[in-house]
Write a protein that holds these residues in place. Structure first.
Motif, mmCIF file in Angstrom:
data_model
loop_
_atom_site.group_PDB
_atom_site.id
_atom_site.type_symbol
_atom_site.label_atom_id
_atom_site.label_comp_id
_atom_site.label_asym_id
_atom_site.label_seq_id
_atom_site.Cartn_x
_atom_site.Cartn_y
_atom_site.Cartn_z
ATOM 1 N N HIS C 97 0.877 -1.128 0.107
ATOM 2 C CA HIS C 97 0.025 0.082 -0.028
ATOM 3 C C HIS C 97 0.963 1.348 0.001
ATOM 4 O O HIS C 97 1.705 1.285 0.826
ATOM 5 N N VAL C 109 -2.182 0.483 -4.782
ATOM 6 C CA VAL C 109 -2.450 -0.649 -3.793
ATOM 7 C C VAL C 109 -2.206 -1.946 -4.714
ATOM 8 O O VAL C 109 -2.371 -1.945 -5.925
ATOM 9 N N GLU C 130 -11.518 -5.835 -0.315
ATOM 10 C CA GLU C 130 -12.553 -5.152 0.311
ATOM 11 C C GLU C 130 -12.050 -4.982 1.796
ATOM 12 O O GLU C 130 -12.429 -3.856 2.295
ATOM 13 N N LEU C 132 -9.189 -4.438 3.180
ATOM 14 C CA LEU C 132 -8.326 -3.509 3.701
ATOM 15 C C LEU C 132 -8.975 -2.239 3.122
ATOM 16 O O LEU C 132 -8.500 -1.107 3.741
ATOM 17 N N LYS C 133 -9.840 -2.188 2.358
ATOM 18 C CA LYS C 133 -10.440 -0.960 2.043
ATOM 19 C C LYS C 133 -11.464 -0.143 2.940
ATOM 20 O O LYS C 133 -11.618 0.984 3.137
ATOM 21 N N HIS C 134 -11.894 -1.243 3.880
ATOM 22 C CA HIS C 134 -12.791 -0.753 5.143
ATOM 23 C C HIS C 134 -12.251 -0.830 6.279
ATOM 24 O O HIS C 134 -12.666 -0.343 7.361
ATOM 25 N N HIS C 135 -11.138 -1.545 6.741
ATOM 26 C CA HIS C 135 -10.603 -1.929 7.830
ATOM 27 C C HIS C 135 -9.154 -1.644 8.269
ATOM 28 O O HIS C 135 -8.707 -1.882 9.272
ATOM 29 N N ALA C 136 -8.303 -0.872 7.137
ATOM 30 C CA ALA C 136 -7.289 -0.432 7.459
ATOM 31 C C ALA C 136 -7.119 0.648 7.524
ATOM 32 O O ALA C 136 -7.631 1.588 6.515
ATOM 33 N N PRO C 137 -6.227 1.406 8.533
ATOM 34 C CA PRO C 137 -6.537 3.079 8.662
ATOM 35 C C PRO C 137 -5.639 3.735 7.716
ATOM 36 O O PRO C 137 -4.586 4.073 7.853
ATOM 37 N N PHE C 138 -6.383 3.900 6.737
ATOM 38 C CA PHE C 138 -5.857 4.694 5.462
ATOM 39 C C PHE C 138 -6.896 5.788 4.811
ATOM 40 O O PHE C 138 -8.087 5.651 4.988
ATOM 41 N N TRP C 139 -6.228 7.028 4.594
ATOM 42 C CA TRP C 139 -7.369 8.115 4.351
ATOM 43 C C TRP C 139 -6.902 8.676 3.056
ATOM 44 O O TRP C 139 -5.829 9.226 3.092
ATOM 45 N N GLY C 153 -15.920 8.479 1.015
ATOM 46 C CA GLY C 153 -16.202 7.030 1.322
ATOM 47 C C GLY C 153 -15.564 6.293 0.062
ATOM 48 O O GLY C 153 -14.728 7.193 -0.848
ATOM 49 N N ASN C 154 -15.533 5.073 0.319
ATOM 50 C CA ASN C 154 -14.767 4.237 -0.997
ATOM 51 C C ASN C 154 -15.517 4.046 -2.131
ATOM 52 O O ASN C 154 -16.698 4.313 -2.320
ATOM 53 N N THR C 155 -14.872 4.152 -3.439
ATOM 54 C CA THR C 155 -15.508 3.942 -4.488
ATOM 55 C C THR C 155 -16.298 2.780 -4.405
ATOM 56 O O THR C 155 -16.051 1.797 -3.879
#
Lengths: 157, 96, 157, 96
Positions: C97, C109, C130, C132-139, C153-155
């Motif tokens: 990442h 990624v 899915e 890592l897009k929702h549960h890894a702390p990246f912004w 939010g995510n695409t």
């Protein structure tokens, strides 16, 4: 990149009778899909299938022999690639399939899909793989102990 | 010339692959299309050439596991053939 | 190769603050997963995500800024990779990442999974992505016209 | 020495990220753990620090969109904190 989903998808189908390096083919394919880095697709999915070291019955495998129906195999791969690309609205598809004598560890199949979103890219890879495993005229024979055995069906998912 | 052309065109080419080819002992043949005037189908050819596992005398149903291609496209086994067609009998596909 | 599903999966997680070449990292990863060619996994799935050339609202994108929570981002990616690898019984997982300022076309990624079968390999790639897009702390923050906007939010898939 | 150690240990570290950090105007603070003897939770800290969008005086519910991490692991907002814990408030994740 929206152009990828609205314009005609770029399809590349290759049947190779010699060993190939999947990453080298992917690199060439990527460089064709984007004139500039900024044109690169937002999502890309790949699959590489390689020959196992043992037969379906667990014996050491000497080689896998892959027979195709020349002419029809290309036509079918092309038709499958076009149909899958259309269904998922992806920008580009690469399908590479080996024929002939293939050694353990060598690549048999490579599928790559470029799209604007991760969902279509990954779903198209999976669907293309199932389609070609069931609807493209290729047959496997396992060679072990000097004896060749035609494979009766596809490996389970 | 015209009769020679039609004689050439009134043939069909039959192709076998993989296990089917090895069981039959040949991979490719040319056959006259319609000896008796009836439209010939791949299923007819299958019986004529005794490609099934049933003894040649017994009429066997065309097996569900075998697929037919006419001119490189999948087709039903009862499709009437045309002069010059290439018919292929395909055992279960195991590629990918 | 059955060892891949019974032994502990090999997990590699990397967070990079500089541009990376996905195929170069895949090549290094592949060479680590197989001592000999015959040991190569029978099935390998990959995903590459790249920065789009435009913002969510359609303006030209100058760059994407990716912030993470150092320490937790590695821990979370590792936990996600381990959980997905275990659920699908795969042999090896690579997750890379990017963080920092990322230009259009650059890779954000890379996910790669090696397994004994195509199903687990492809399903594990999709699920990992899915997760890592929702549960890894990246912004993500989009920079356009000199102005930065945090992505809400995510695409969609 | 002992009292100095416990004074250091009785602190918690609070960290903010992305939009949350910018709205608050700071990224990291150390706070005493329990001024009134009650076990402090992340939700308590959220209210004490007025991190919500509601005016500081009004008691706001802890927002469902914000996730809490304690020592790099996700945790419920009502988890009692321990001395030395690092608490992070995470706005909606948008990686990958």
């Amino acid at each position: 990149m929206d152009a990828a989903t609205t314009s005609r998808p770029r399809l590349e189908v290759r049947i190779l009778s010699r060993p190939f390096q999947p990453l080298a083919l992917l690199e060439a394919w990527q460089s064709q899909s984007a004139a500039t880095a900024a044109d690169s697709p937002a999502a890309e999915g790949h699959f590489i299938g390689r020959v196992r070291g043992s037969t379906a019955s667990g014996a050491p495998l000497e080689a896998l022999e892959l027979e195709d129906y020349p002419g029809m195999s290309e036509t079918q791969l092309q038709a499958i690639a076009a149909a899958c690309a259309g269904r998922h609205g992806v920008g580009a598809v690469l399908v590479v399939h080996r024929v002939g004598r293939i050694l353990p560890g060598e690549a048999i199949v490579l599928v790559a899909v470029a799209a604007d979103r991760r969902g279509p890219a990954l779903r198209c890879v999976a669907e293309l793989l199932e389609e070609l495993k069931h609807h493209a005229p290729f047959w496997k024979r396992e060679w072990s102990g000097g004896h060749g055995t035609w494979v009766a069906g596809n490996t389970p998912l | 010339m015209a009769s020679q052309q039609s004689a050439v065109a009134a043939m069909v080419r039959v192709r076998l692959f993989a296990a089917l080819r090895e069981r039959a002992g040949w991979s490719e043949r040319s056959l006259p299309l319609a000896a008796d005037g009836c439209p010939l189908t791949p299923a007819d050819l299958w019986r004529q050439l005794a490609l099934g596992e049933a003894p040649p005398g017994q009429a066997a149903e065309f097996p569900a596991t075998i697929r037919v291609a006419i001119n490189h496209a999948f087709a039903p086994a009862d499709t009437p053939l045309n002069p010059g067609d290439e018919v292929a009998f395909l055992p279960p596909i195991t590629g990918g």
